[in-house]
Write a protein that holds these residues in place. Structure first.
Motif, PDB file in Angstrom:
ATOM      1  N   HIS A  77       0.828  -1.213   0.000  1.00  0.00           N
ATOM      2  CA  HIS A  77       0.000   0.000   0.000  1.00  0.00           C
ATOM      3  C   HIS A  77       0.862   1.262   0.000  1.00  0.00           C
ATOM      4  N   ASP A 108       6.649   0.051   6.998  1.00  0.00           N
ATOM      5  CA  ASP A 108       5.216  -0.175   6.704  1.00  0.00           C
ATOM      6  C   ASP A 108       4.701   0.939   5.805  1.00  0.00           C
ATOM      7  N   VAL A 109       4.782   0.813   4.476  1.00  0.00           N
ATOM      8  CA  VAL A 109       5.439  -0.255   3.773  1.00  0.00           C
ATOM      9  C   VAL A 109       5.986   0.306   2.464  1.00  0.00           C
ATOM     10  N   GLU A 142      -5.039   1.305   2.807  1.00  0.00           N
ATOM     11  CA  GLU A 142      -4.939   0.073   3.597  1.00  0.00           C
ATOM     12  C   GLU A 142      -5.089   0.363   5.075  1.00  0.00           C
ATOM     13  N   GLU A 143      -4.467   1.438   5.528  1.00  0.00           N
ATOM     14  CA  GLU A 143      -4.442   1.720   6.968  1.00  0.00           C
ATOM     15  C   GLU A 143      -5.817   2.135   7.503  1.00  0.00           C
ATOM     16  N   GLU A 167       2.225  -7.300   2.048  1.00  0.00           N
ATOM     17  CA  GLU A 167       2.992  -7.047   3.272  1.00  0.00           C
ATOM     18  C   GLU A 167       2.563  -8.025   4.369  1.00  0.00           C
TER      19      GLU A 167
HETATM   20 ZN    ZN Z   1       1.042  -1.861   6.217  1.00  0.00          ZN
END
Ligand code: ZN
Length: 434
Positions: A77, A108-109, A142-143, A167
């Motif tokens: 992401h 991350d990431v 994503e987060e 990930e």
């Molecule tokens: Zn991540």
């Protein structure tokens, strides 16, 4: 020397990606993602000009056509979590110091995001054609739960990827007593997720004449019972059994080997022998996280609530976990309302072809590294793809320390410079091994 040169060159490139703040701010962040895309287009001209490319809002999808229509998806992401607190180096500076690259997203990431593109860039530059179609999928949220824009598109196009690598966990200090080394933890499944609001109601009233069984004490008793009961018995999936089997093989300590083997083979008493941390890793967990009552200290609430977060182990279901909680709730006249949920992922076979491909790519990039199948407690974008792709694996291709691991989502996130070239090599190995 060559490795050091590569490490420095890659670190400078990742630093440029870190310098674009991609904390998700819905409605106000498109420009930031556009800036990141511009940086990446400059860094990876072959990928941006030579692959088919689609944009869904700020999520990106590329296809590098192979010799066959079998398909691999490489995923990372673009967004990062916020970066408040007192950092040693500013979080969006991408500072290179002390043999490390520092900044939000290093681990991350954005590091792996870079490495995927860099691997494809180098192979394209060398004139390589992959056996399979290689897709690169990079979501922008994503987060904050992710989106289904890319997976919906693939489904519409009738594309069924055979394998996906996203990930996940990394090469990290191995949690096996009697083995003093690192192991690559490759996640074969991720847990499901439920937020539940637990509500107790009553007539309310003045605090000077409370009576018994008002909402808050009932919620308290309910939470105590949940805490003191093994609400979700731990079961061993085939993947977890394989993990314990491999851990047993690693340990030089005879007692530890016997202990781990007993778990792997589910010998009598194995569940009781698990430590709290192991139970949490293997099983379904519940944590109470939020609460509310009346608005004044002298008023008994007519309604009070607590919210709990449940992580559902692979092999279990959301409905099963809610039913177990409901049985306790009924004894305290507590009503449950599921606010949000998703099922645990299916488990990818740790002895299957996809896992073996990843294992080989790791061992070629980091010779001598042990590889263990693992369960991921947190969720990744992969959760949106498990209904489409049968073999999903989650692995962040870096070797990290225990300290670096806890700095993910915290202050002073960093990676070692000398692990970055191996990360790029991992993705090249994976593609060349198709
Ligand atoms: Zn991540």
């Amino acid at each position: 020397m060559e490795n050091q040169d590569r490490a420095m060159r890659y670190a400078r490139q990742i630093a440029r990606m870190i310098q674009v703040d991609t904390v998700r701010r819905p409605g106000a962040d498109k420009e930031n993602f556009d800036r990141l895309h511009a940086v990446m287009a400059e860094l990876f001209p072959c990928v941006f000009e030579g692959c088919r490319r689609w944009e869904f809002e700020s999520s990106l999808l590329f296809c590098w056509p192979g010799k066959t229509r079998r398909a691999l998806v490489l995923m990372s992401h673009q967004d990062v979590v916020e970066a408040s607190g007192a950092w040693k180096y500013p979080p969006f500076s991408g500072t290179i110091a002390e043999g490390k690259l520092w900044g939000r997203g290093a681990l991350d990431v954005k590091g792996n995001l870079h490495d995927i593109f860099q691997a494809v860039e180098e192979l394209m530059e060398a004139g390589y054609t992959p056996e399979w179609d290689v897709y690169i999928a990079a979501s922008h949220e994503e987060e904050t739960g992710g989106n289904t824009l890319i997976v919906d598109f693939l489904r519409e196009q009738g594309i069924v990827p055979e394998m996906l690598v996203d990930e996940g966990s990394s090469i990290q200090p191995c949690p096996v007593p009697g083995f003093d080394g690192h192991a690559a933890m490759v996640s074969v499944a991720e847990k499901g997720y439920i937020d539940v609001k637990c509500v107790a109601r009553g007539p309310g009233g003045h605090a000077s004449i409370p009576g018994k069984g008002t909402p808050l004490p009932r919620l308290g008793a309910f939470m105590c019972e949940v805490e003191n009961t093994d609400l979700f018995p731990v079961r061993l999936s085939s993947a977890s059994a394989e993990m314990y089997r491999r851990m047993a093989a690693l340990s030089a300590d005879e007692g530890e080997r016997a202990y781990l083997t007993a778990i792997a083979e589910e010998r009598p008493g194995w569940q009781e022998s698990l430590g709290e941390r192991q139970k949490e890793m293997l099983g379904t967990t519940i944590a109470f996280t939020m609460a509310g009552g009346s608005q004044a200290a002298n008023v008994i609430p007519q309604e009070a609530y607590v919210i709990c977060n449940i992580r559902v182990a692979p092999g279990e279901t959301v409905a099963g976990a809610v039913a177990a909680l409901q049985a306790v709730a009924d004894r305290h006249q507590v009503e449950l309302e599921v606010l949000r949920s998703n099922e645990p992922s299916p488990v990818t076979d740790p002895r299957g072809e996809a896992f073996v491909r990843v294992e080989r790519a790791i061992q070629a990039a980091w010779p001598g590294t042990e590889v263990l199948p693992f369960l991921l407690s947190g969720g990744t974008d992969t959760k949106h793809f498990v209904s489409l792709c049968p073999n999903c694996l989650r692995f962040t291709a870096y070797r990290i320390s225990a300290d670096q691991q806890v700095r993910c989502h915290a202050i002073d996130e960093n990676i070692d410079l000398d692990t970055i070239p191996n990360g790029v090599d991992f993705f090249k190995n994976l593609i060349q091994g198709l």
